[in-house]
Motif scaffolding. Sequence first.
Motif, PDB file in Angstrom:
ATOM      1  N   ASN A   1       3.995  82.702  58.862  1.00  0.00           N
ATOM      2  CA  ASN A   1       3.556  83.759  59.767  1.00  0.00           C
ATOM      3  C   ASN A   1       2.223  83.443  60.440  1.00  0.00           C
ATOM      4  N   ALA A   2       1.314  82.761  59.741  1.00  0.00           N
ATOM      5  CA  ALA A   2      -0.005  82.464  60.305  1.00  0.00           C
ATOM      6  C   ALA A   2      -0.584  81.240  59.620  1.00  0.00           C
ATOM      7  N   SER A   3      -1.511  80.585  60.325  1.00  0.00           N
ATOM      8  CA  SER A   3      -2.177  79.422  59.749  1.00  0.00           C
ATOM      9  C   SER A   3      -3.623  79.382  60.207  1.00  0.00           C
ATOM     10  N   CYS A   4      -4.470  78.774  59.388  1.00  0.00           N
ATOM     11  CA  CYS A   4      -5.878  78.618  59.739  1.00  0.00           C
ATOM     12  C   CYS A   4      -6.418  77.388  59.017  1.00  0.00           C
ATOM     13  N   TRP A   5      -6.869  76.401  59.797  1.00  0.00           N
ATOM     14  CA  TRP A   5      -7.509  75.215  59.219  1.00  0.00           C
ATOM     15  C   TRP A   5      -8.989  75.259  59.547  1.00  0.00           C
ATOM     16  N   VAL A   6      -9.833  74.987  58.552  1.00  0.00           N
ATOM     17  CA  VAL A   6     -11.272  75.053  58.781  1.00  0.00           C
ATOM     18  C   VAL A   6     -12.012  74.177  57.790  1.00  0.00           C
ATOM     19  N   LYS A   7     -13.155  73.670  58.230  1.00  0.00           N
ATOM     20  CA  LYS A   7     -14.087  72.975  57.340  1.00  0.00           C
ATOM     21  C   LYS A   7     -15.456  73.596  57.552  1.00  0.00           C
ATOM     22  N   ASP A   8     -16.083  74.024  56.473  1.00  0.00           N
ATOM     23  CA  ASP A   8     -17.401  74.635  56.549  1.00  0.00           C
ATOM     24  C   ASP A   8     -18.448  73.528  56.624  1.00  0.00           C
ATOM     25  N   ASP A   9     -18.890  73.218  57.845  1.00  0.00           N
ATOM     26  CA  ASP A   9     -19.840  72.129  58.030  1.00  0.00           C
ATOM     27  C   ASP A   9     -21.258  72.469  57.594  1.00  0.00           C
ATOM     28  N   THR A  10     -21.488  73.732  57.189  1.00  0.00           N
ATOM     29  CA  THR A  10     -22.822  74.078  56.692  1.00  0.00           C
ATOM     30  C   THR A  10     -23.034  73.559  55.278  1.00  0.00           C
ATOM     31  N   GLN A  11     -21.943  73.130  54.630  1.00  0.00           N
ATOM     32  CA  GLN A  11     -22.035  72.568  53.288  1.00  0.00           C
ATOM     33  C   GLN A  11     -21.449  71.164  53.321  1.00  0.00           C
ATOM     34  N   ALA A  12     -22.258  70.179  52.972  1.00  0.00           N
ATOM     35  CA  ALA A  12     -21.818  68.785  53.049  1.00  0.00           C
ATOM     36  C   ALA A  12     -20.601  68.513  52.187  1.00  0.00           C
TER      37      ALA A  12
ATOM     38  N   ASN B   1     -10.688  64.569  70.456  1.00  0.00           N
ATOM     39  CA  ASN B   1     -11.863  63.721  70.262  1.00  0.00           C
ATOM     40  C   ASN B   1     -13.112  64.443  70.753  1.00  0.00           C
ATOM     41  N   LEU B   2     -13.555  65.421  69.978  1.00  0.00           N
ATOM     42  CA  LEU B   2     -14.736  66.203  70.306  1.00  0.00           C
ATOM     43  C   LEU B   2     -15.676  66.214  69.101  1.00  0.00           C
ATOM     44  N   PRO B   3     -16.978  66.115  69.314  1.00  0.00           N
ATOM     45  CA  PRO B   3     -17.911  65.946  68.197  1.00  0.00           C
ATOM     46  C   PRO B   3     -18.398  67.234  67.544  1.00  0.00           C
ATOM     47  N   TRP B   4     -17.602  68.305  67.634  1.00  0.00           N
ATOM     48  CA  TRP B   4     -18.036  69.571  67.050  1.00  0.00           C
ATOM     49  C   TRP B   4     -16.987  70.073  66.062  1.00  0.00           C
ATOM     50  N   ALA B   5     -17.460  70.763  65.033  1.00  0.00           N
ATOM     51  CA  ALA B   5     -16.559  71.329  64.025  1.00  0.00           C
ATOM     52  C   ALA B   5     -15.613  72.336  64.669  1.00  0.00           C
ATOM     53  N   GLN B   6     -14.399  72.424  64.132  1.00  0.00           N
ATOM     54  CA  GLN B   6     -13.404  73.307  64.716  1.00  0.00           C
ATOM     55  C   GLN B   6     -12.766  74.200  63.656  1.00  0.00           C
ATOM     56  N   LEU B   7     -12.270  75.337  64.124  1.00  0.00           N
ATOM     57  CA  LEU B   7     -11.374  76.187  63.338  1.00  0.00           C
ATOM     58  C   LEU B   7     -10.083  76.253  64.142  1.00  0.00           C
ATOM     59  N   ILE B   8      -8.957  75.977  63.493  1.00  0.00           N
ATOM     60  CA  ILE B   8      -7.679  75.846  64.206  1.00  0.00           C
ATOM     61  C   ILE B   8      -6.698  76.902  63.709  1.00  0.00           C
ATOM     62  N   GLU B   9      -6.126  77.631  64.650  1.00  0.00           N
ATOM     63  CA  GLU B   9      -5.135  78.664  64.339  1.00  0.00           C
ATOM     64  C   GLU B   9      -3.829  78.381  65.079  1.00  0.00           C
TER      65      GLU B   9
ATOM     66  N   ARG C   1      -7.743  76.491  69.162  1.00  0.00           N
ATOM     67  CA  ARG C   1      -8.809  75.754  68.494  1.00  0.00           C
ATOM     68  C   ARG C   1     -10.162  76.288  68.960  1.00  0.00           C
ATOM     69  N   TRP C   2     -11.000  76.632  68.001  1.00  0.00           N
ATOM     70  CA  TRP C   2     -12.318  77.196  68.270  1.00  0.00           C
ATOM     71  C   TRP C   2     -13.388  76.171  67.938  1.00  0.00           C
ATOM     72  N   LEU C   3     -14.459  76.162  68.719  1.00  0.00           N
ATOM     73  CA  LEU C   3     -15.597  75.305  68.387  1.00  0.00           C
ATOM     74  C   LEU C   3     -16.858  75.851  69.031  1.00  0.00           C
ATOM     75  N   TRP C   4     -17.996  75.547  68.399  1.00  0.00           N
ATOM     76  CA  TRP C   4     -19.308  75.904  68.937  1.00  0.00           C
ATOM     77  C   TRP C   4     -19.902  74.672  69.615  1.00  0.00           C
ATOM     78  N   ALA C   5     -20.297  74.817  70.859  1.00  0.00           N
ATOM     79  CA  ALA C   5     -20.875  73.702  71.607  1.00  0.00           C
ATOM     80  C   ALA C   5     -21.755  74.265  72.717  1.00  0.00           C
ATOM     81  N   PRO C   6     -22.704  73.488  73.224  1.00  0.00           N
ATOM     82  CA  PRO C   6     -23.582  73.987  74.296  1.00  0.00           C
ATOM     83  C   PRO C   6     -22.833  74.164  75.612  1.00  0.00           C
TER      84      PRO C   6
END
Length: 372
Positions: free
Chosen positions: A205-216, A291-299, A305-310
């Motif tokens: 029904n739903a999916s979410c992939w994520v890596k918490d880059d605030t913790q090494a 090929n993007l250098p920012w952490a992502q959350l994928i649904e 695909r979500w990411l924080w970037a300038p």
Amino acid sequence: MSETPHEYPGQLIEQVRTAAAARTPLRITGGNTKAFCDEPTRGEALSTTGWAGIVSHEPSELVVTVRAGTPLAELETVLAGQGQCLPFEPPHFASGGTVGGMVAAGLAGPARASVGTVRDYVLGARFINGRGELLTFGGQVMKNVAGYDVSRALAGSRGQLGVITEVSLKVLPFAPAEATLVFELGQHDALEQLHRWGGQPLPINASCWVKDDTQASAPNLLFLRLRGAVAAVEAAGERMLREAGGTRMDNAQAGPDWALCRDQRLPFFNAPSADLCLWRLSVPQTAPVLNLPWAQLIEWHGAQRWLWAPASAAREIRAAASAVNGHATLFRAGADGAPDLARFDAPSPAIATITQRLRAEFDPSQIFGQPA
């Protein structure tokens, strides 16, 4: 169910007619919970919040008709009392969101890839066009197709065609069973596994992939939610855990976590820096790792695909999305508001032509959706 004065739609109609005669813009508002993710507009505020209430609910027919100013939370509470829901899981973001805003924004939550989006559940609608005419399209049942496409066109129209006053929606019963599975997989392996399972008759029904880059040391995690018949969910869960070596979450913990994902309140959605923007990339489910250098959350099984970037990364991000036949949206601007950056990719010539024709038909005086 709230009661409202019968003359209130007349007040909205009069406000639109006055604005049309003077060719002055109007800014449609509801709960203002999604204003951050749209292009700023100008004009006198036209609020739908006074036109609220559930007009009718036929649980056996799986249909509800609601006035646009009805709080979304109120509608969901009424539906839950009958064991029913809006299966596309509209995000709330904050309290006060309305049903009209839900339809106008056209946003859906974690289950969108499996159950469809808002427009798939709009059966009919009433709205006030730019001439101040109250129009009715569609009906309360699927077989009533008169004007059905116009009703659906309002979903995601962001107030550019008119003022939604009432909608009829298809609703569904809650699934008999639910399970959330967690797998420790890198992004590439997670997407591959999602593609593999997506081609099989599994109740995903739903999916979410994520890596918490605030913790090494934080792991890469893929969360999968199964919904359906009890036997189907149990059998699929056992099989998938065997195949990919995951674990099963307790529903009491998983349920609130999925709500946080829906409303963008997971830790990922806390801006790492005030000057970063939240980008939303809509791509095919089968698109590879970007090929993007920012952490992502994928649904959405890879499609969102979500990411924080300038803001300065706009060209790079949009090029990456376009390379896989997708597009990118500036969903939340940074502290400076990114005033010189378009929120949305330029539409294709065909889509632009259709949009222009619709707006010319429904809003000839161009009083709705005028840029600030």
